[in-house]
Every structure is written in structure tokens, then in C-alpha cells.
Design a protein around this motif. Structure first.
Motif, PDB file in Angstrom:
ATOM      1  N   GLY A 178       0.829  -1.200   0.000  1.00  0.00           N
ATOM      2  CA  GLY A 178       0.000   0.000   0.000  1.00  0.00           C
ATOM      3  C   GLY A 178       0.861   1.246   0.000  1.00  0.00           C
ATOM      4  N   PHE A 179       0.182   2.395   0.002  1.00  0.00           N
ATOM      5  CA  PHE A 179       0.875   3.678   0.046  1.00  0.00           C
ATOM      6  C   PHE A 179       0.143   4.586   1.037  1.00  0.00           C
ATOM      7  CE2 PHE A 179       2.246   7.882  -0.990  1.00  0.00           C
ATOM      8  CZ  PHE A 179       3.508   7.766  -1.537  1.00  0.00           C
ATOM      9  N   PRO A 180       0.462   4.458   2.345  1.00  0.00           N
ATOM     10  CA  PRO A 180      -0.155   5.352   3.320  1.00  0.00           C
ATOM     11  C   PRO A 180       0.267   6.785   3.044  1.00  0.00           C
ATOM     12  CG  PRO A 180       1.670   4.145   4.317  1.00  0.00           C
ATOM     13  CD  PRO A 180       1.454   3.555   2.955  1.00  0.00           C
ATOM     14  N   ASN A 181      -0.703   7.672   2.902  1.00  0.00           N
ATOM     15  CA  ASN A 181      -0.395   9.036   2.477  1.00  0.00           C
ATOM     16  C   ASN A 181      -0.824  10.026   3.559  1.00  0.00           C
ATOM     17  OD1 ASN A 181       0.229  11.282   0.875  1.00  0.00           O
ATOM     18  ND2 ASN A 181      -0.471  10.277  -0.992  1.00  0.00           N
ATOM     19  N   GLY A 182      -2.039  10.572   3.487  1.00  0.00           N
ATOM     20  CA  GLY A 182      -2.485  11.490   4.526  1.00  0.00           C
ATOM     21  C   GLY A 182      -2.706  10.791   5.860  1.00  0.00           C
TER      22      GLY A 182
END
Length: 250
Positions: free
Chosen positions: A73-77
Motif C-alpha cells: 500500500g501507500f499510506p499518504n495522509g
């Protein structure tokens, strides 16, 4: 960063030997949230088992991972709800908002919806996230939308409501006051004011010094806009502006 522009390294997260972060292929620190006691929480996207939410204590010391998130995944905010004692992380690849106890623990897929997903392979979906007046608000970069997900009494997510569209390249955002007026950073080079009816108007642009703005913060009537310059590759900076009115107009 101090008021005179001096920067100081607060902490360094563990080096990842072979990062494989989706989309970027390198390790990045993304969202950040601050508790009232000065504790900081950040997302660390690596494409490895180091991916997760990390805590930085106000008194110093090494960063500590409080929750693991999927390596693909790509945890962002990242947003903190201190009243409920939970963190929300927006995953730009998996179309998911993760919820994690502020004290640490397993991450739960709080919301997983088509509206949060990227619109195409290789894109970025859910990006910025904020907790505001009984709901979690999320921007979707690919779809150019701003969503509101009510938090039910039991803490679960209600169905998403689309509050604004046409926000091409929207990244992070913030609320200009206690109402529902939003200031949103568009990585194409603008900050726009989004009204509660979904209307939008550009209030800052490249002529004001922006170079690929990625987030917005408001303290009092001062607006802070960091430009990461991901697209322009020039002049990353921090621009300050002044709110004329509590409604968010500059």
C-alpha cells in the motif's frame, strides 16, 4: 522549521535497504499529525515490512512504529482524532482508510470504497485526510473529489458523500475555520477555496510562489502552503498567506 526558516531534523526513520514502495520505489515519509502534548505521528511508506505509522515523542528519543500497514500500500495522509483516540491513514493505492489506536495496535480497514480508489492503474486515490465535525474527510487525487465519511456512533464508517468535484490533482487540504469551507492544494500549482456547496475558486497560484503545492495548514488567520515541487522539480518552498475572513477568503 523555525519562524526564520531554519530547519532542524527532528528524527530519522530506519533506513530501508531495498525500498519497493508502490508508484515511487523509494522510502518516503508522508502524512503527519500532532497531538496536543506535542507527540507527532507520521506515515512511512517503504514497500517493505517497515511500512506503517510511527510515533515521535515530544521529549525526543528514537521513532517507534505503533502500527504496521500493508507493504503493497501507500499510506499518504494522516489524521488524529484525539477524542476517540484513533488515527486515520489514507492509502492512495489500496483505496482504503486505515484506523489505528493512538496508543498503537493492529490497523483496521475502516473504509474501503470505490470512491477512494485510484481511477487508473498507477494512479493515486485517497490522499489527504482530516477529522472534522463528526466525520472523516478524504481527497482523491485521481478523481479530483473531496469526500465526507460520517463516523457512526459505534465508530464505523458511514457511506461516503461527495462534497466537491473537479479538483484536478488535489492533494492534502484543511478547513479554514469551524465550518465546512476547505482550502485544498492542487499539485498543478494552485490552492483553491472550496465552499460548503462544492463551489471552488483559486486563491493562490504560481504567481504567489507556489511550485507544486501538496498540503495546506491554517493557524489563526495564517495559511501555510508547502510546495514539494514533485512535478515542477524546481523551488520547493513554504508560502505564507493571510486569511481576511474566518470563512477562508484570502
Amino acid at each position: 522549521m523555525s519562524l526564520d526558516g531554519t530547519t532542524t531534523t527532528r528524527a530519522t526513520l530506519p533506513v530501508v535497504a531495498h525500498p519497493a514502495t508502490p508508484r515511487l520505489r523509494r522510502a518516503v515519509v508522508t502524512g503527519i499529525a500532532r497531538a496536543h502534548d506535542g507527540t507527532l505521528y507520521v506515515n512511512y511508506a517503504t514497500g517493505t515490512s517497515a511500512t506503517g505509522i510511527w510515533r515521535l515523542s515530544p521529549g525526543g528519543g528514537p521513532p517507534v512504529r505503533i502500527a504496521r500497514l500493508p507493504a503493497d500500500g501507500f499510506p499518504n495522509g494522516l489524521a488524529l482524532d484525539e477524542r476517540r483516540g484513533v488515527l486515520y491513514a489514507a492509502d492512495s493505492v489500496r483505496g482504503t482508510v486505515w484506523r489505528v489506536p493512538g496508543s498503537g495496535g493492529p490497523a483496521v480497514a475502516w473504509a474501503r470504497r470505490t470512491e477512494l480508489e485510484p481511477s487508473h492503474a498507477g494512479g493515486f486515490g485517497a490522499n489527504g485526510v482530516k477529522v472534522h465535525r463528526g466525520a472523516v474527510w478524504v481527497s482523491n487525487s485521481d478523481r479530483g473529489t473531496l469526500l465526507r465519511l460520517p463516523v457512526r456512533d459505534d465508530g464505523s464508517a458511514g457511506p461516503p458523500e461527495t462534497r466537491a468535484t473537479g479538483l484536478d490533482g488535489v492533494d492534502d487540504f484543511c478547513f479554514a475555520g469551524t465550518g465546512r469551507t476547505v482550502l485544498a492544494a492542487l499539485d498543478g500549482g494552485q490552492v483553491v477555496l472550496v465552499g460548503r456547496d462544492g463551489s471552488r475558486a483559486a486563491v493562490l497560484g504560481e504567481a504567489d510562489g507556489l511550485s507544486g503545492p501538496t498540503s495546506v495548514a491554517v493557524r489563526g488567520r495564517t495559511v501555510y502552503v508547502p510546495s514539494a515541487a514533485y512535478r515542477t522539480r524546481r523551488a520547493p518552498n513554504l508560502v505564507l498567506a493571510r486569511l481576511r475572513y474566518p470563512s477562508g477568503r484570502l
